[in-house]
Design a protein around this motif. Structure first.
Motif, PDB file in Angstrom:
ATOM      1  N   THR A 141     -57.322 -35.815  23.048  1.00 16.96           N
ATOM      2  CA  THR A 141     -57.462 -34.475  22.653  1.00 16.96           C
ATOM      3  C   THR A 141     -56.114 -33.802  22.155  1.00 16.96           C
ATOM      4  O   THR A 141     -55.110 -34.160  22.669  1.00 16.96           O
ATOM      5  N   CYS A 142     -56.182 -32.950  21.012  1.00 21.01           N
ATOM      6  CA  CYS A 142     -54.813 -32.427  20.446  1.00 21.01           C
ATOM      7  C   CYS A 142     -54.626 -31.065  21.257  1.00 21.01           C
ATOM      8  O   CYS A 142     -55.511 -30.392  21.186  1.00 21.01           O
ATOM      9  N   PHE A 143     -53.365 -30.825  21.562  1.00 21.17           N
ATOM     10  CA  PHE A 143     -53.081 -29.560  21.775  1.00 21.17           C
ATOM     11  C   PHE A 143     -51.780 -28.928  21.100  1.00 21.17           C
ATOM     12  O   PHE A 143     -50.958 -29.666  20.760  1.00 21.17           O
ATOM     13  N   LEU A 144     -51.484 -27.505  21.315  1.00 23.16           N
ATOM     14  CA  LEU A 144     -50.396 -26.937  20.814  1.00 23.16           C
ATOM     15  C   LEU A 144     -49.760 -26.484  22.182  1.00 23.16           C
ATOM     16  O   LEU A 144     -50.298 -25.720  23.047  1.00 23.16           O
ATOM     17  N   LEU A 145     -48.589 -27.124  22.364  1.00 22.21           N
ATOM     18  CA  LEU A 145     -47.804 -26.848  23.526  1.00 22.21           C
ATOM     19  C   LEU A 145     -46.745 -25.807  23.014  1.00 22.21           C
ATOM     20  O   LEU A 145     -45.635 -26.267  22.261  1.00 22.21           O
ATOM     21  N   PRO A 146     -46.490 -24.530  23.660  1.00 20.51           N
ATOM     22  CA  PRO A 146     -45.478 -23.915  23.153  1.00 20.51           C
ATOM     23  C   PRO A 146     -44.191 -23.945  24.040  1.00 20.51           C
ATOM     24  O   PRO A 146     -44.394 -24.420  25.056  1.00 20.51           O
ATOM     25  N   ARG A 147     -43.150 -23.808  23.484  1.00 17.96           N
ATOM     26  CA  ARG A 147     -41.927 -24.008  24.160  1.00 17.96           C
ATOM     27  C   ARG A 147     -41.840 -22.688  25.288  1.00 17.96           C
ATOM     28  O   ARG A 147     -41.348 -23.174  26.414  1.00 17.96           O
ATOM     29  N   ARG A 148     -41.903 -21.499  24.728  1.00 18.86           N
ATOM     30  CA  ARG A 148     -41.810 -20.516  25.465  1.00 18.86           C
ATOM     31  C   ARG A 148     -43.242 -19.930  25.864  1.00 18.86           C
ATOM     32  O   ARG A 148     -44.230 -19.839  24.918  1.00 18.86           O
ATOM     33  N   LEU A 149     -43.618 -19.344  26.923  1.00 17.75           N
ATOM     34  CA  LEU A 149     -45.007 -18.580  27.156  1.00 17.75           C
ATOM     35  C   LEU A 149     -44.932 -17.139  26.830  1.00 17.75           C
ATOM     36  O   LEU A 149     -43.778 -16.648  26.592  1.00 17.75           O
ATOM     37  N   PRO A 150     -45.939 -16.442  26.478  1.00 18.29           N
ATOM     38  CA  PRO A 150     -45.876 -15.194  26.088  1.00 18.29           C
ATOM     39  C   PRO A 150     -44.967 -14.169  26.983  1.00 18.29           C
ATOM     40  O   PRO A 150     -44.406 -13.448  26.602  1.00 18.29           O
ATOM     41  N   ASP A 151     -45.072 -14.483  28.442  1.00 21.93           N
ATOM     42  CA  ASP A 151     -44.277 -13.840  29.126  1.00 21.93           C
ATOM     43  C   ASP A 151     -43.034 -14.000  29.373  1.00 21.93           C
ATOM     44  O   ASP A 151     -42.057 -13.604  30.266  1.00 21.93           O
ATOM     45  N   ARG A 152     -42.255 -14.897  28.214  1.00 22.15           N
ATOM     46  CA  ARG A 152     -40.892 -15.197  28.119  1.00 22.15           C
ATOM     47  C   ARG A 152     -40.551 -16.417  28.809  1.00 22.15           C
ATOM     48  O   ARG A 152     -39.387 -16.945  28.749  1.00 22.15           O
ATOM     49  N   THR A 153     -41.385 -16.721  30.028  1.00 24.56           N
ATOM     50  CA  THR A 153     -40.942 -17.858  30.733  1.00 24.56           C
ATOM     51  C   THR A 153     -40.960 -19.356  30.111  1.00 24.56           C
ATOM     52  O   THR A 153     -41.670 -19.336  29.032  1.00 24.56           O
ATOM     53  N   LYS A 154     -39.950 -20.208  30.234  1.00 24.22           N
ATOM     54  CA  LYS A 154     -39.925 -21.481  29.832  1.00 24.22           C
ATOM     55  C   LYS A 154     -41.275 -22.316  30.047  1.00 24.22           C
ATOM     56  O   LYS A 154     -41.392 -22.320  31.382  1.00 24.22           O
ATOM     57  N   ASN A 155     -41.896 -23.027  29.351  1.00 26.99           N
ATOM     58  CA  ASN A 155     -43.106 -23.773  29.636  1.00 26.99           C
ATOM     59  C   ASN A 155     -42.535 -24.848  30.577  1.00 26.99           C
ATOM     60  O   ASN A 155     -41.341 -25.483  30.329  1.00 26.99           O
ATOM     61  N   ALA A 156     -43.471 -25.480  31.361  1.00 26.26           N
ATOM     62  CA  ALA A 156     -43.207 -26.460  32.115  1.00 26.26           C
ATOM     63  C   ALA A 156     -43.139 -28.013  31.713  1.00 26.26           C
ATOM     64  O   ALA A 156     -43.932 -28.703  31.923  1.00 26.26           O
ATOM     65  N   PHE A 157     -41.989 -28.126  30.965  1.00 27.41           N
ATOM     66  CA  PHE A 157     -41.521 -29.352  30.555  1.00 27.41           C
ATOM     67  C   PHE A 157     -40.100 -29.560  30.513  1.00 27.41           C
ATOM     68  O   PHE A 157     -39.319 -28.731  30.208  1.00 27.41           O
ATOM     69  N   THR A 158     -39.674 -30.999  30.942  1.00 30.54           N
ATOM     70  CA  THR A 158     -38.154 -31.243  30.996  1.00 30.54           C
ATOM     71  C   THR A 158     -37.837 -32.291  29.943  1.00 30.54           C
ATOM     72  O   THR A 158     -38.405 -33.348  29.470  1.00 30.54           O
ATOM     73  N   LEU A 159     -36.729 -32.043  29.267  1.00 30.24           N
ATOM     74  CA  LEU A 159     -36.008 -32.921  28.575  1.00 30.24           C
ATOM     75  C   LEU A 159     -35.414 -34.007  29.358  1.00 30.24           C
ATOM     76  O   LEU A 159     -34.500 -33.403  30.089  1.00 30.24           O
ATOM     77  N   ILE A 160     -35.763 -35.201  29.238  1.00 36.40           N
ATOM     78  CA  ILE A 160     -35.355 -36.251  29.958  1.00 36.40           C
ATOM     79  C   ILE A 160     -33.814 -36.801  29.617  1.00 36.40           C
ATOM     80  O   ILE A 160     -32.776 -36.778  30.386  1.00 36.40           O
ATOM     81  N   ARG A 161     -33.803 -37.071  28.064  1.00 30.70           N
ATOM     82  CA  ARG A 161     -32.696 -37.419  27.776  1.00 30.70           C
ATOM     83  C   ARG A 161     -32.785 -37.473  26.127  1.00 30.70           C
ATOM     84  O   ARG A 161     -34.086 -37.649  25.744  1.00 30.70           O
ATOM     85  N   LEU A 162     -31.818 -37.547  25.399  1.00 32.71           N
ATOM     86  CA  LEU A 162     -31.770 -37.670  23.940  1.00 32.71           C
ATOM     87  C   LEU A 162     -31.669 -39.235  23.694  1.00 32.71           C
ATOM     88  O   LEU A 162     -30.937 -39.756  24.184  1.00 32.71           O
ATOM     89  N   LYS A 163     -32.383 -39.675  22.435  1.00 34.45           N
ATOM     90  CA  LYS A 163     -32.238 -40.931  22.056  1.00 34.45           C
ATOM     91  C   LYS A 163     -30.908 -41.390  21.498  1.00 34.45           C
ATOM     92  O   LYS A 163     -30.610 -40.363  20.567  1.00 34.45           O
ATOM     93  N   ASP A 164     -30.430 -42.482  21.612  1.00 34.90           N
ATOM     94  CA  ASP A 164     -29.161 -42.970  21.033  1.00 34.90           C
ATOM     95  C   ASP A 164     -29.618 -43.901  19.720  1.00 34.90           C
ATOM     96  O   ASP A 164     -30.033 -45.026  20.041  1.00 34.90           O
ATOM     97  N   LYS A 165     -29.488 -43.396  18.624  1.00 32.94           N
ATOM     98  CA  LYS A 165     -30.324 -43.952  17.524  1.00 32.94           C
ATOM     99  C   LYS A 165     -29.399 -44.527  16.577  1.00 32.94           C
ATOM    100  O   LYS A 165     -28.365 -44.321  16.400  1.00 32.94           O
ATOM    101  N   LEU A 166     -29.971 -45.483  15.961  1.00 37.52           N
ATOM    102  CA  LEU A 166     -29.288 -46.194  14.636  1.00 37.52           C
ATOM    103  C   LEU A 166     -28.823 -45.087  13.725  1.00 37.52           C
ATOM    104  O   LEU A 166     -27.679 -45.182  13.120  1.00 37.52           O
TER     105      LEU A 166
END
Ligand SMILES: Cc1cc2nc3c(=O)[nH]c(=O)nc-3n(C[C@H](O)[C@H](O)[C@H](O)COP(=O)(O)OP(=O)(O)OC[C@H]3O[C@@H](n4cnc5c(N)ncnc54)[C@H](O)[C@@H]3O)c2cc1C
Length: 401
Positions: free
Chosen positions: A98-123
């Motif tokens: 299923t497709c979802f829209l996942l917001p970065r911030r929730l309406p109550d201003r808290t940050k949504n529960a996802f963690t950025l593990i690392r950035l890719k080192d790209k060509l």
């Protein structure tokens, strides 16, 4: 990604504010809930470790919460532009992917529960951050029906594939401009490079390739614009997007390398623009469905949506050019028993025939050379192998210059 997400978001009335703000011409970088923003940016999360092409293998889980909201748990292995305000994400709900829209911030201003593990080192592609993320019960709103995730996100992917074509056509045009400019000013063996017959062949060959890429991209863009009110154009856009995405993106790296060589050593040095274009050039053929996936998609469209094949052949017409008619007959024979293993050969032929038809209809000076070399076989594997006809080359070069 932001603009490409708009059609999918418009399908979900509860997400009207997202759709409106994604289409709005404002960049609002503040990290605040979207109610406070004039414009929003969007990313897309499909690819996981175990597979990107085969998104059905996604393992991220979506647990129903209240209304259309779910809690997402899992990971995404490629997640570009992670600073976006929201993301269209695929996850396994009770009724399937299923497709979802996942917001970065929730309406109550808290940050949504996802963690950025690392950035890719790209060509290359350094101006676009790509990341790996983990969702830990992140709140997301369903877009489209449960189990219809691929169909829903395809609305977005069709548009980003068009962007890949336009982007690769633009890279070619920029690389050509750099090559032509250099050749007009650089002296070698007592003459400007642009006046040396062999360099004229290379530049003219690049010029017709760039023009064919741009012409086909614009033709597909026109079909995408017309699609909502015109079923024939919708069918054409469906198949021509996959054909063009495959071929134009595939041609870009070799093209940019050839343009780089026109600048000699300077083309390999960061002070020129060419190294950056060279690093960027392979990407469009890899993301948004790699080359083989586009070719298999063409076969799928021909099989499941026969109107796409009809629209394709209608675009080629009859009698535009004898070599094009011959190419059409050859493709029709191949299509009597299409085989997966031959899909690249078929799609390459389809792309070249389409480019020829678009150039012929436009009455471009590039048409004769393009048709003779790309359909008629009067061409080697490298650029710069046009039959040396001074007058024809001059007409193409004059246009490029
Ligand atoms: C810079 C960058 C940014 C990205 N950003 C995002 C992003 O924001 N969001 C996102 O979701 N993804 C993103 N991607 C991921 C990208 O879309 C995938 O890498 C791509 O779709 C290929 O998936 P994969 O890497 O799992 O390769 P695989 O699916 O393992 O494919 C490997 C190769 O096998 C071929 N192949 C697969 N199946 C078949 C088959 N049946 N027959 C023949 N050949 C086949 C493919 O064409 C490919 O060439 C990004 C990738 C890059 C490089």
């Amino acid at each position: 990604m932001t603009h490409a997400a708009v059609p999918a978001l418009r399908r979900q009335p509860a997400l009207a504010e997202w759709a409106e703000k994604a289409a709005a011409p404002y960049y609002d970088a503040r990290e605040v809930p979207i109610g406070e923003k004039r414009g929003v940016t969007l990313g897309m999360g499909m690819t996981e470790k175990q597979g990107g092409s085969d998104v059905r293998a996604n393992t991220t889980r979506a647990q129903p919460l209240d209304g259309d909201d779910y809690a997402l748990t899992g990971h995404k292995w490629f997640f570009s532009a992670p600073m976006s305000d929201g993301f269209l994400v695929l996850a396994q709900a009770p009724a399937g992917l299923t497709c979802f829209l996942l917001p970065r911030r929730l309406p109550d201003r808290t940050k949504n529960a996802f963690t950025l593990i690392r950035l890719k080192d790209k060509l290359g592609d350094w101006s676009n951050a790509s990341s790996e993320v983990e969702f830990q019960g992140a709140r997301a709103t369903r877009v489209g029906d449960e189990g219809r995730g691929i169909a829903t996100i395809l609305d977005m992917v069709m548009l980003t594939r068009l962007d890949c074509m336009l982007g690769s056509a633009a890279e070619m045009r920029m690389a050509l401009a750099q090559a032509v400019h250099h050749a007009r000013h650089r002296m070698a063996f007592g003459k400007r490079l642009v006046d040396q017959p062999l360099m004229r062949n290379v530049l003219a060959d690049l010029a017709i390739e760039a023009e064919a890429a741009l012409a086909l991209s614009m033709r597909v863009a026109r079909a995408v614009d017309a699609a909502p009110d015109d079923p024939r154009e919708a069918a054409f856009a469906r198949i021509a997007t996959a054909i063009g995405k495959y071929w134009i993106c595939k041609r870009a790296p070799a093209f940019v390398n050839e343009a780089q060589e026109c600048l000699g050593g300077n083309g390999y040095v960061e002070e020129s623009l060419l190294p950056r274009l060279y690093r960027q050039a392979p990407l469009n053929s890899i993301w948004e469905g790699s080359g083989n996936i586009q070719c298999l998609d063409v076969l799928r469209a021909l099989h499941r949506e026969p109107e796409t094949g009809e629209a394709f052949f209608a675009e080629l017409g009859e009698g535009l050019h004898p070599l094009l008619d011959w190419a059409v007959a050859r493709m029709r024979t191949m299509l009597q028993a299409p085989s997966e293993g031959d899909a690249r050969t078929l799609v390459e032929r389809m792309a070249l025939a389409l480019q020829a038809a678009v150039l012929l209809r436009a009455g471009s000076p590039a048409e004769t050379l393009f048709v003779g070399t790309r359909l008629g076989g009067a061409h080697g594997l490298a650029f710069g192998t046009l039959p040396f006809d001074e007058e024809l080359l001059e007409s193409v070069l004059a246009r490029a210059l």
